[in-house]
Structures are given as C-alpha cells and as structure tokens.
Design an enzyme around this catalytic site. Structure first.
Site, PDB file in Angstrom:
ATOM      1  N   ASN A  42       0.819  -1.327  -0.110  1.00 20.43           N
ATOM      2  CA  ASN A  42       0.223  -0.207  -0.102  1.00 20.43           C
ATOM      3  C   ASN A  42       0.823   1.435   0.023  1.00 20.43           C
ATOM      4  O   ASN A  42       1.857   1.324   0.387  1.00 20.43           O
ATOM      5  CB  ASN A  42      -0.925   0.249   1.096  1.00 20.43           C
ATOM      6  CG  ASN A  42      -0.680  -0.263   2.612  1.00 20.43           C
ATOM      7  OD1 ASN A  42       0.399  -1.073   2.773  1.00 20.43           O
ATOM      8  ND2 ASN A  42      -1.493  -0.021   3.462  1.00 20.43           N
ATOM      9  N   TYR A  48      -5.063  11.704   1.332  1.00 16.72           N
ATOM     10  CA  TYR A  48      -5.646  10.225   1.535  1.00 16.72           C
ATOM     11  C   TYR A  48      -6.235   9.629   0.568  1.00 16.72           C
ATOM     12  O   TYR A  48      -5.938   8.560   0.367  1.00 16.72           O
ATOM     13  CB  TYR A  48      -6.963  10.802   2.736  1.00 16.72           C
ATOM     14  CG  TYR A  48      -6.354  10.905   4.001  1.00 16.72           C
ATOM     15  CD1 TYR A  48      -5.041  11.364   4.258  1.00 16.72           C
ATOM     16  CD2 TYR A  48      -7.216  11.109   5.052  1.00 16.72           C
ATOM     17  CE1 TYR A  48      -4.561  11.676   5.617  1.00 16.72           C
ATOM     18  CE2 TYR A  48      -6.633  11.406   6.486  1.00 16.72           C
ATOM     19  CZ  TYR A  48      -5.279  11.715   6.507  1.00 16.72           C
ATOM     20  OH  TYR A  48      -4.796  12.073   7.784  1.00 16.72           O
ATOM     21  N   CYS A  53      -4.107   0.697  -2.532  1.00 17.29           N
ATOM     22  CA  CYS A  53      -3.799  -0.642  -1.681  1.00 17.29           C
ATOM     23  C   CYS A  53      -2.897  -1.684  -2.367  1.00 17.29           C
ATOM     24  O   CYS A  53      -2.675  -1.566  -3.361  1.00 17.29           O
ATOM     25  CB  CYS A  53      -5.166  -1.344  -1.733  1.00 17.29           C
ATOM     26  SG  CYS A  53      -6.634  -0.613  -0.651  1.00 17.29           S
ATOM     27  N   GLU A  55      -3.124  -4.801  -2.900  1.00 15.68           N
ATOM     28  CA  GLU A  55      -3.693  -5.747  -4.054  1.00 15.68           C
ATOM     29  C   GLU A  55      -3.644  -4.848  -5.077  1.00 15.68           C
ATOM     30  O   GLU A  55      -3.416  -5.413  -6.335  1.00 15.68           O
ATOM     31  CB  GLU A  55      -5.115  -6.182  -3.691  1.00 15.68           C
ATOM     32  CG  GLU A  55      -5.018  -6.791  -2.351  1.00 15.68           C
ATOM     33  CD  GLU A  55      -5.433  -6.070  -1.018  1.00 15.68           C
ATOM     34  OE1 GLU A  55      -4.886  -5.149  -0.978  1.00 15.68           O
ATOM     35  OE2 GLU A  55      -6.137  -6.439  -0.326  1.00 15.68           O
ATOM     36  N   CYS A  86     -10.077  -5.070   0.699  1.00 15.99           N
ATOM     37  CA  CYS A  86     -11.306  -4.293   0.869  1.00 15.99           C
ATOM     38  C   CYS A  86     -12.192  -4.430  -0.406  1.00 15.99           C
ATOM     39  O   CYS A  86     -11.675  -4.962  -1.230  1.00 15.99           O
ATOM     40  CB  CYS A  86     -10.524  -2.866   0.997  1.00 15.99           C
ATOM     41  SG  CYS A  86     -10.079  -2.230  -0.583  1.00 15.99           S
ATOM     42  N   CYS A  89     -10.883  -3.279  -4.083  1.00 17.35           N
ATOM     43  CA  CYS A  89      -9.918  -4.468  -4.198  1.00 17.35           C
ATOM     44  C   CYS A  89     -10.438  -5.617  -4.827  1.00 17.35           C
ATOM     45  O   CYS A  89     -10.073  -6.247  -5.652  1.00 17.35           O
ATOM     46  CB  CYS A  89      -8.597  -4.849  -3.102  1.00 17.35           C
ATOM     47  SG  CYS A  89      -7.601  -3.250  -3.093  1.00 17.35           S
TER      48      CYS A  89
HETATM   49  N1  THU Z   1      -5.266  -1.371   2.443  1.00 15.77           N
HETATM   50  C1  THU Z   1      -4.594  -2.287   1.673  1.00 15.77           C
HETATM   51  O1  THU Z   1      -3.564  -2.256   1.398  1.00 15.77           O
HETATM   52  N2  THU Z   1      -5.454  -3.462   1.173  1.00 15.77           N
HETATM   53  C2  THU Z   1      -6.783  -3.780   1.677  1.00 15.77           C
HETATM   54  O2  THU Z   1      -7.721  -4.268   1.044  1.00 15.77           O
HETATM   55  C3  THU Z   1      -7.246  -2.978   2.927  1.00 15.77           C
HETATM   56  C4  THU Z   1      -6.629  -1.665   2.890  1.00 15.77           C
HETATM   57  C5  THU Z   1      -4.387  -0.481   2.969  1.00 15.77           C
HETATM   58  C6  THU Z   1      -4.968   1.004   2.700  1.00 15.77           C
HETATM   59  C7  THU Z   1      -4.540   1.902   3.726  1.00 15.77           C
HETATM   60  O3  THU Z   1      -3.261   2.244   3.351  1.00 15.77           O
HETATM   61  C8  THU Z   1      -4.248   1.072   4.886  1.00 15.77           C
HETATM   62  O4  THU Z   1      -4.519  -0.402   4.432  1.00 15.77           O
HETATM   63  C9  THU Z   1      -5.608   1.152   6.060  1.00 15.77           C
HETATM   64  O5  THU Z   1      -6.716   1.261   5.395  1.00 15.77           O
END
Ligand code: THU
Length: 134
Positions: A42, A48, A53, A55, A86, A89
């Site tokens: 990530n 923001y 992410c 993935e 999430c 993703c």
């Molecule tokens: N995040 C991911 O990299 N993958 C996910 O599927 C869930 C969330 C990251 C986004 C952000 O940088 C941090 O986790 C907190 O939400």
C-alpha cells in the site's frame, strides 16, 4: 511458486509499504497462470483518497506488464485478524479473475484461504456489459 513461497513474498512487501498516516502496512503477491508473480504494497498519500492498496498495486504492475491471468493472491498484514482485501480491491480482482484464490495472512503468519466468490458473492463483472472475462 508454492503457496508458502507466495505468502513469504507478500510478507516481504510489508517493509515496502508507505504508510505514514495509517501505520497499517499491507503486502501482496499475485500469481499468474504461467507462474509469474507480481508484488505490491500500500502507498498512502497526504490527500488520503489517492492511496492505493497493496492488491491494486500488484494488479497494476501485472496488467501493465501484459499479465491478466491471475490464479491466486496472498495478502499480508501485521494485524490480529486475517488481512482480507477491501471491497474496492475485491472488485478490481474480480474483473480479471472471478475464481481467484485469496490467501489472507495475519501478523502471526497464520493464514485463511477464501475464493473471490466467497468474499464477493453475486458480483458485477465484464459479462454484464457483453464482455468475456479477459
Ligand atoms: N489497505 C490495503 O492495502 N489493502 C486492503 O485491501 C485493505 C486496506 C490499506 C489502505 C491503507 O493504506 C491502509 O490499508 C489502511 O486502510
């Protein structure tokens, strides 16, 4: 690559995560049908919403290098729960691999495996628009 090796590749990406705001690193390793693996982490942003992410970072690297035939992904976090993708993703992975295997790791290195259709049932995809899954 074995499942164990894919997990190791995802965990290794935790150290590459750029997470000054959430302090929540995520690592991913995406395996293609021909065995090629693309990793991701990530990458947060001061504004923001531009945050990407782990993935989707891996998917962008793969697709931009000509790979779309994904078979499995390992997703690692340092959290207590298994680090599941999430919703955004899940939808992005669904575009290319509706039958993807998703290996989710927690901070202790334990894992739980899901299929994408378990995590995203009754999903919307290319076929709704008259396209076959790439
Ligand atoms: N995040 C991911 O990299 N993958 C996910 O599927 C869930 C969330 C990251 C986004 C952000 O940088 C941090 O986790 C907190 O939400």
């Amino acid at each position: 690559m074995t499942r164990e090796e894919l997990k190791v590749a995802a965990v290794a990406m935790l150290d590459r995560a750029y997470v000054p705001y959430s302090h929540f690193p995520v690592g991913a390793a995406l395996e293609c049908a021909d065995g090629t693996v693309f990793t991701g982490c990530n990458i947060e942003n001061a504004a923001y919403s531009p945050t990407i992410c782990a993935e989707r970072c891996a998917v962008a690297k793969a697709v931009s290098e000509g790979h779309r035939d994904f078979v499995r992904i390992a997703v690692a976090g340092r959290c207590e729960d298994f680090c599941v993708p999430c919703a955004v993703c899940r939808q992005v992975l669904r575009e290319f691999a509706p039958d993807l295997e998703i290996i989710c790791l927690n901070g202790a290195g334990a894992s739980r495996t899901f299929t994408l259709s378990e995590l995203l049932p009754h999903s919307f995809g290319p076929e709704f628009l008259g396209h076959t899954t790439p």
